[in-house]
Design an enzyme around this catalytic site. Structure first.
Site, mmCIF file in Angstrom:
data_model
loop_
_atom_site.group_PDB
_atom_site.id
_atom_site.type_symbol
_atom_site.label_atom_id
_atom_site.label_comp_id
_atom_site.label_asym_id
_atom_site.label_seq_id
_atom_site.Cartn_x
_atom_site.Cartn_y
_atom_site.Cartn_z
ATOM 1 N N CYS A 133 -93.206 22.995 22.827
ATOM 2 C CA CYS A 133 -92.080 23.835 23.533
ATOM 3 C C CYS A 133 -91.100 21.902 23.947
ATOM 4 O O CYS A 133 -89.912 22.317 24.182
ATOM 5 C CB CYS A 133 -93.242 23.738 25.156
ATOM 6 S SG CYS A 133 -93.903 22.900 24.875
ATOM 7 N N HIS A 246 -90.199 22.454 31.398
ATOM 8 C CA HIS A 246 -90.975 20.669 31.085
ATOM 9 C C HIS A 246 -89.268 19.947 31.082
ATOM 10 O O HIS A 246 -89.062 20.444 31.436
ATOM 11 C CB HIS A 246 -90.796 20.862 29.808
ATOM 12 C CG HIS A 246 -92.375 21.180 29.203
ATOM 13 N ND1 HIS A 246 -93.483 21.475 30.391
ATOM 14 C CD2 HIS A 246 -92.785 21.533 28.106
ATOM 15 C CE1 HIS A 246 -94.262 22.281 29.370
ATOM 16 N NE2 HIS A 246 -94.388 22.205 28.461
#
Ligand code: A2P
Length: 340
Positions: A133, A246
């Site tokens: 990710c 994130h």
């Protein structure tokens, strides 16, 4: 794969990423003829909505892949190592969201905005790997800079949400937060230390060189995706008490000077990127605002005062969507439109 529609299997369908894959297949009208949902025996019979149906989850077994064209895996590395080759043998193309095959030479590692042409290499093992990710959102923003002036070195620190650790990560932050507000004893299980109201510079296992495996993923996957095997990259990956999204503070040293203004233009034109960068109005990307969005958001773009050719930027994306499920479905879209 015959009439332009496909039998698709989602392995790990009850998990954080698996459920998002099912949603995105529907949202993007992926041509699904039939959808099979697999998880562990624990989840057998559980229902997940797809289009207007409630589909039953089945136990993943070696014989789950008969007639499957595309198998999207997100059930952890061990499950992928065991079952992805079985799916490929049965004739499916696997898109694998774990780190099981990412660095294998004969498995393409793909971010559709960056290296879509690498999908063609899927024929070697019928497996395509979806990157980590944190790597995905970083390379989406690095690519236009690499194309324009070349990158010498990247130094990144991440601020990664607990959803990256799956359902157990989300529930640990929930339970600890509720416990602390109610003056109860809290339990630490998924993470090495209390994650509520804390930041842990520790994602995945520590390696002999002092980096964590998550940091190694960022370093090696970035090199592979950008086709820059010698690119200098250093990473510090930090788990923060945020549920979704994130963020990354990224310092880039370029071969030739790039002004902040030019970098902003390049990023504005880059596929999959949205520039959110108006400091005078306090506008910059945040995890809360990015959750649920498809684009990687970039802000705080500025020249690094300590380097001749340096830039700093702040990159934020929804780790479950662009960082995992969306990237996998985008790969599937290119695969079926160009290669199958
Ligand atoms: P289950 O719900 O049955 O445990 P997350 O990381 O978000 O928790 O998701 C992990 C996913 O991987 C879930 O769908 C989980 O199913 C699935 N999974 C875990 N272990 C296995 C296994 N041995 N076989 C198949 N699926 C598994």
């Amino acid at each position: 794969m015959t009439d332009g529609s496909y039998t698709v299997a989602v392995c790990g369908a009850t998990g954080t990423v698996g459920r998002e894959i099912v949603k995105i297949l529907e949202q993007r009208s992926f041509p699904v003829r039939q959808l099979y949902l697999f998880a562990s025996k624990r989840s057998q019979g559980e229902k997940i909505e797809f289009r207007d149906d409630d589909l039953s989850v089945r136990e993943l077994t070696k014989s789950s892949f008969d007639g499957v064209d595309l198998a999207l895996f997100s059930a952890g590395g061990d499950v992928s190592k065991k079952y992805a080759p079985k799916a490929a043998e049965a004739g499916a193309v696997v898109i694998d969201n774990t780190s099981a095959f990412r660095l294998d030479d004969d498995v393409p590692l793909v971010v559709p905005e960056v290296n879509p042409e690498d999908i063609a290499e899927y024929t070697a093992r019928r497996i395509i790997a979806n990157p980590n990710c944190s790597t995905i959102q970083m390379v989406v923003a690095l690519k236009p800079l690499e194309d324009a002036v070349g990158i010498e070195r990247v130094v990144v620190s991440t601020y990664q949400s607990v959803s990256g650790a799956g359902r157990s990560g989300i529930s640990e932050l929930e339970q600890q937060s509720i416990g602390l507000f109610n003056l109860k004893e809290i339990h630490t299980d998924r993470f090495a230390h209390q994650i509520a109201f804390n930041c842990l510079p520790h994602i995945d296992t520590f390696q002999p060189d002092g980096y964590t495996f998550e940091e190694h993923k960022m370093i090696h996957e970035t090199r592979k995706i950008l086709h820059r095997p010698q690119l200098r990259v250093s990473a510090t990956c930090v788990r923060v008490p945020v549920f979704y999204g994130h963020a990354e503070s990224v310092n880039v040293e370029t071969r030739k000077k790039l002004t902040a203004k030019r970098a902003r233009q390049l990023l504005q034109e880059a596929p999959g990127v949205k520039v959110v960068d108006e400091p005078s109005s306090n506008l910059y990307p945040t995890q809360i605002q990015t959750a649920g969005l498809d684009e990687t958001q970039v802000g705080r773009i500025r020249e690094d005062a300590s380097l001749d050719n340096g830039l700093d930027m702040w990159i934020v994306a929804d780790n479950i969507r662009k960082g995992a499920a969306l990237n996998a479905v985008q790969i599937a879209e290119i695969l079926v439109s160009k290669y199958c």
